[in-house]
Write a protein that holds these residues in place. Structure first.
Motif: not given
Length: 411
Positions: A329-356
């Motif tokens: 249970y704990q491992q699943q929560l940690n993994q999901l939170n890490q993945q969501i944080d990773g997607y947050d960073r990736l989406i921010a990078e894509i939005n920056e590229q999108f402007k260019y």
């Protein structure tokens, strides 16, 4: 090429601008209402309540009427032995019996039923949570397909609007025929993608209806799912650990029931009525009787200790499962939170590229109006822009799916 300028403005508009007819909450309510499993579990809870009432009724005085008659004729010396059958008999007796039991024993039996009800209620919550996760996941998938369909539709509409203008410029020798054909290939490719995305949305939408228990073959648009990432603070009240608590209470109550089963049991009865062999003075055979029975276990061959040992083994197994499940249970929560944080960073990078990419398209569109841009460069820029847009949409949908998985464990 003003239409191309409009294209990139429309691509950034949220799908909420389109008419929406169905929402996630509506699907969840229908799915929970239509679920036969949840209905079954609710009926089992009601059935357990009836069992509790039956147990209480079983320890109240029991009244029974027993009646019977017998006639065994002996003809010419042939027939049953009269000493055994009495030849004829008639009886009708009303019996009142009562089993005396301690309040603690009765309370333990009620506790066993109560724990069973609590377990069923927790199963209902788990089933609801499973169903919510399934419906939300499919809803997100269908919404992603709808977004792709709407996006492709906008691209096709706006490229078709530019086709006539580009054809006119080609006839005026501003652009070559091969440039027009290259643009036409891009348009045809967009139309093919639109057909594919429309079919995919119809499939995903039909699956959503199927999972929700909705018999409807029509296709409608669905609203954007509003999912909030939940933070889990207290796991002690989680439905995923509730069953382990109930199991511990059940084992403790089972030990009490074993103890009570080895205590003396007292029953009393009283009856009254008519019981006669229909011989002389049969009219005087009205009567009554009272009695009691006492059962006291003395030796059972060690069965009580074996029953205790079985409960101890079950408790040990339950503790091992609980510890293992908690780590998962704990491992699943940690993994999901890490993945969501990773997607947050990736989406921010894509939005920056999108402007260019958007800025490059606007510049190329202005150059095209004067004929100073190669169509191949414009097509390349458009394809790059569309690719970034698709990446953004896919990553947003993937992030929503992860939030759905995380929220599943939050109840």
């Amino acid at each position: 090429m003003k239409h191309l300028l409009y294209l990139f403005a429309f691509l950034t508009i949220s799908s909420s601008c389109f008419g929406q007819t169905k929402t996630l909450d509506g699907y969840l309510q229908l799915a929970l209402k239509n679920s036969p499993l949840i209905k079954d579990l609710n009926n089992q809870v009601l059935s357990a309540q009836i069992d509790s009432v039956r147990i209480r009724a079983g320890f109240k005085p029991q009244v029974a009427l027993n009646a019977g008659g017998l006639y065994a004729p002996v003809i010419n010396g042939y027939g049953y032995a009269p000493a055994i059958t009495n030849e004829h008999a008639l009886n009708g007796i009303v019996t009142v019996s009562k089993t005396f039991i301690g309040k603690d024993y009765l309370g333990s039996q009620f506790a066993a039923i109560g724990l069973s009800q609590d377990s069923l209620r927790n199963s209902i919550k788990l089933s609801e949570q499973d169903l919510r996760r399934t419906i939300i996941g499919q809803y997100i998938t269908a919404y992603g397909s709808l977004q792709q369909q709407q996006f492709n539709q906008q691209v096709v509409n706006l490229l078709k609007g530019e086709e006539d203008l580009l054809k006119k410029l080609t006839r005026n020798n501003v652009y070559r025929q091969i440039d027009y054909l290259a643009f036409l290939v891009t348009l045809k490719g967009a139309q093919l993608q639109l057909s594919q995305s429309r079919l995919q949305y119809q499939t995903d939408y039909a699956t959503l209806n199927y999972l929700s228990g909705i018999a409807d073959t029509s296709v409608a648009e669905i609203a954007k799912p509003e999912l909030v990432r939940k933070v889990i603070y207290d796991r002690s009240n989680s439905i995923f650990f509730k069953q382990y608590q109930l199991d511990s209470l059940r084992l403790a109550n089972s030990r009490k029931l074993i103890d009570y089963s080895y205590r003396p049991k007292l029953s009393a009865y009283a009856d009254g009525g008519y019981n006669s062999d229909l011989t002389s003075q049969y009219y005087k055979n009205l009567g009554a009787s009272v009695g009691f029975s006492l059962t006291m276990p003395i030796y059972d061959g060690g069965q009580k200790k074996l029953a205790y040992k079985k409960l101890a083994l079950e408790q040990e197994t339950q503790q091992v499962y609980k510890a293992f499940y908690f780590n998962q249970y704990q491992q699943q929560l940690n993994q999901l939170n890490q993945q969501i944080d990773g997607y947050d960073r990736l989406i921010a990078e894509i939005n920056e590229q999108f402007k260019y990419a958007e800025s490059l398209i606007k510049v190329n569109t202005q150059l095209m109006q004067t004929g100073d841009l190669k169509i191949a460069d414009l097509i390349l820029a458009i394809n790059s822009y569309l690719s970034i847009k698709n990446q953004l949409a896919q990553n947003v949908i993937s992030r929503l799916q992860l939030i759905n998985q995380l929220n599943y464990w939050s109840r």
